[in-house]
Motif scaffolding. Sequence first.
Motif, PDB file in Angstrom:
ATOM      1  N   THR A   1      17.261  -4.998  -6.060  1.00  0.00           N
ATOM      2  CA  THR A   1      18.109  -3.982  -5.417  1.00  0.00           C
ATOM      3  C   THR A   1      17.352  -2.663  -5.299  1.00  0.00           C
ATOM      4  OG1 THR A   1      19.095  -3.581  -7.588  1.00  0.00           O
ATOM      5  CG2 THR A   1      20.341  -4.963  -6.055  1.00  0.00           C
ATOM      6  N   ASP A   2      16.588  -2.295  -6.340  1.00  0.00           N
ATOM      7  CA  ASP A   2      15.785  -1.058  -6.301  1.00  0.00           C
ATOM      8  C   ASP A   2      14.653  -1.195  -5.289  1.00  0.00           C
ATOM      9  OD1 ASP A   2      17.347   0.106  -8.253  1.00  0.00           O
ATOM     10  OD2 ASP A   2      15.996  -0.450  -9.889  1.00  0.00           O
ATOM     11  N   LEU A   3      13.947  -2.329  -5.358  1.00  0.00           N
ATOM     12  CA  LEU A   3      12.815  -2.545  -4.467  1.00  0.00           C
ATOM     13  C   LEU A   3      13.268  -2.478  -3.014  1.00  0.00           C
ATOM     14  CD1 LEU A   3       9.825  -3.205  -4.195  1.00  0.00           C
ATOM     15  CD2 LEU A   3      10.382  -5.627  -4.447  1.00  0.00           C
ATOM     16  N   LEU A   4      14.400  -3.062  -2.716  1.00  0.00           N
ATOM     17  CA  LEU A   4      14.953  -3.045  -1.359  1.00  0.00           C
ATOM     18  C   LEU A   4      15.152  -1.610  -0.877  1.00  0.00           C
ATOM     19  CD1 LEU A   4      16.279  -4.641   1.012  1.00  0.00           C
ATOM     20  CD2 LEU A   4      18.405  -4.526  -0.261  1.00  0.00           C
ATOM     21  N   GLU A   5      15.746  -0.780  -1.723  1.00  0.00           N
ATOM     22  CA  GLU A   5      15.986   0.626  -1.340  1.00  0.00           C
ATOM     23  C   GLU A   5      14.675   1.368  -1.109  1.00  0.00           C
ATOM     24  OE1 GLU A   5      18.872   1.712  -0.443  1.00  0.00           O
ATOM     25  OE2 GLU A   5      19.797  -0.154  -1.094  1.00  0.00           O
ATOM     26  N   TRP A   6      13.695   1.131  -1.984  1.00  0.00           N
ATOM     27  CA  TRP A   6      12.410   1.823  -1.854  1.00  0.00           C
ATOM     28  C   TRP A   6      11.711   1.437  -0.561  1.00  0.00           C
ATOM     29  CZ3 TRP A   6      10.598   0.522  -7.491  1.00  0.00           C
ATOM     30  CH2 TRP A   6      11.372   1.261  -8.389  1.00  0.00           C
ATOM     31  N   VAL A   7      11.745   0.140  -0.239  1.00  0.00           N
ATOM     32  CA  VAL A   7      11.099  -0.305   0.998  1.00  0.00           C
ATOM     33  C   VAL A   7      11.796   0.314   2.203  1.00  0.00           C
ATOM     34  CG1 VAL A   7      10.594  -2.303   2.461  1.00  0.00           C
ATOM     35  CG2 VAL A   7      10.216  -2.460  -0.009  1.00  0.00           C
ATOM     36  N   LEU A   8      13.122   0.287   2.195  1.00  0.00           N
ATOM     37  CA  LEU A   8      13.882   0.835   3.318  1.00  0.00           C
ATOM     38  C   LEU A   8      13.624   2.328   3.506  1.00  0.00           C
ATOM     39  CD1 LEU A   8      17.249  -1.054   2.792  1.00  0.00           C
ATOM     40  CD2 LEU A   8      15.713  -1.324   4.742  1.00  0.00           C
ATOM     41  N   SER A   9      13.254   3.021   2.430  1.00  0.00           N
ATOM     42  CA  SER A   9      13.040   4.472   2.518  1.00  0.00           C
ATOM     43  C   SER A   9      11.604   4.851   2.897  1.00  0.00           C
ATOM     44  CB  SER A   9      13.409   5.133   1.183  1.00  0.00           C
ATOM     45  OG  SER A   9      12.427   4.834   0.203  1.00  0.00           O
ATOM     46  N   LEU A  10      10.722   3.867   3.055  1.00  0.00           N
ATOM     47  CA  LEU A  10       9.346   4.186   3.443  1.00  0.00           C
ATOM     48  C   LEU A  10       9.348   4.795   4.849  1.00  0.00           C
ATOM     49  CD1 LEU A  10       7.494   1.000   2.156  1.00  0.00           C
ATOM     50  CD2 LEU A  10       7.442   3.291   1.140  1.00  0.00           C
ATOM     51  N   PRO A  11       8.506   5.814   5.075  1.00  0.00           N
ATOM     52  CA  PRO A  11       8.558   6.597   6.315  1.00  0.00           C
ATOM     53  C   PRO A  11       8.530   5.788   7.606  1.00  0.00           C
ATOM     54  CG  PRO A  11       6.921   7.509   4.812  1.00  0.00           C
ATOM     55  CD  PRO A  11       7.468   6.279   4.163  1.00  0.00           C
ATOM     56  N   ASN A  12       7.601   4.830   7.738  1.00  0.00           N
ATOM     57  CA  ASN A  12       7.505   4.118   9.018  1.00  0.00           C
ATOM     58  C   ASN A  12       8.000   2.684   8.920  1.00  0.00           C
ATOM     59  OD1 ASN A  12       5.276   3.945   7.354  1.00  0.00           O
ATOM     60  ND2 ASN A  12       3.887   3.342   8.977  1.00  0.00           N
ATOM     61  N   PHE A  13       8.897   2.428   7.958  1.00  0.00           N
ATOM     62  CA  PHE A  13       9.469   1.087   7.828  1.00  0.00           C
ATOM     63  C   PHE A  13      10.611   0.928   8.822  1.00  0.00           C
ATOM     64  CE2 PHE A  13      12.213  -2.191   6.113  1.00  0.00           C
ATOM     65  CZ  PHE A  13      11.280  -3.208   5.949  1.00  0.00           C
ATOM     66  N   GLU A  14      10.546  -0.123   9.623  1.00  0.00           N
ATOM     67  CA  GLU A  14      11.553  -0.314  10.664  1.00  0.00           C
ATOM     68  C   GLU A  14      12.361  -1.592  10.506  1.00  0.00           C
ATOM     69  OE1 GLU A  14      10.113   0.291  14.607  1.00  0.00           O
ATOM     70  OE2 GLU A  14       9.580   2.380  14.215  1.00  0.00           O
TER      71      GLU A  14
ATOM     72  N   MET B   1       0.839  -1.205   0.000  1.00  0.00           N
ATOM     73  CA  MET B   1       0.000   0.000   0.000  1.00  0.00           C
ATOM     74  C   MET B   1       0.872   1.252   0.000  1.00  0.00           C
ATOM     75  SD  MET B   1      -3.396  -0.521   2.284  1.00  0.00           S
ATOM     76  CE  MET B   1      -3.025  -1.888   3.355  1.00  0.00           C
ATOM     77  N   ALA B   2       1.924   1.227   0.798  1.00  0.00           N
ATOM     78  CA  ALA B   2       2.814   2.391   0.866  1.00  0.00           C
ATOM     79  C   ALA B   2       3.519   2.623  -0.464  1.00  0.00           C
ATOM     80  CB  ALA B   2       3.841   2.200   1.980  1.00  0.00           C
ATOM     81  N   LEU B   3       3.937   1.548  -1.126  1.00  0.00           N
ATOM     82  CA  LEU B   3       4.594   1.692  -2.434  1.00  0.00           C
ATOM     83  C   LEU B   3       3.606   2.201  -3.471  1.00  0.00           C
ATOM     84  CD1 LEU B   3       6.781  -1.539  -2.436  1.00  0.00           C
ATOM     85  CD2 LEU B   3       7.609   0.824  -2.327  1.00  0.00           C
ATOM     86  N   TYR B   4       2.361   1.698  -3.415  1.00  0.00           N
ATOM     87  CA  TYR B   4       1.361   2.188  -4.362  1.00  0.00           C
ATOM     88  C   TYR B   4       1.076   3.661  -4.121  1.00  0.00           C
ATOM     89  CZ  TYR B   4      -2.656   2.782  -7.295  1.00  0.00           C
ATOM     90  OH  TYR B   4      -3.491   3.262  -8.266  1.00  0.00           O
ATOM     91  N   GLU B   5       0.987   4.067  -2.856  1.00  0.00           N
ATOM     92  CA  GLU B   5       0.758   5.483  -2.545  1.00  0.00           C
ATOM     93  C   GLU B   5       1.907   6.334  -3.069  1.00  0.00           C
ATOM     94  OE1 GLU B   5      -0.004   6.089   1.645  1.00  0.00           O
ATOM     95  OE2 GLU B   5      -1.711   4.708   1.579  1.00  0.00           O
ATOM     96  N   LYS B   6       3.117   5.802  -2.979  1.00  0.00           N
ATOM     97  CA  LYS B   6       4.293   6.555  -3.399  1.00  0.00           C
ATOM     98  C   LYS B   6       4.387   6.670  -4.924  1.00  0.00           C
ATOM     99  CE  LYS B   6       9.284   6.671  -2.710  1.00  0.00           C
ATOM    100  NZ  LYS B   6      10.383   6.210  -1.857  1.00  0.00           N
TER     101      LYS B   6
END
Length: 78
Positions: free
Chosen positions: A38-51, A17-22
């Motif tokens: 490698t791209d997907l990993l970076e995008w997930v790590l950069s999500l605001p509340n991803f821990e 959902m967060a990736l779709y919103e982005k």
Amino acid sequence: MSYEPPIHWNDYEDIAMALYEKFGDDFTESKIYRIRFTDLLEWVLSLPNFEGKREEANEGHLEQIQAAWVYEWRDNQD
């Protein structure tokens, strides 16, 4: 401001959902499946509340995230 609970690697639907919103409709189903991990990993790590941590990621997580993102994209095409 609403509190967003933290997201971790196995929260596939929340990540999708967060990736779709982005990215919205920039990524269609076929494009989502062609994203390099490698791209997907970076995008997930950069999500605001991803821990989750980078070292906790694995190919299975990324495949599940891709599949959930495709479902999320499809749900928004009506």
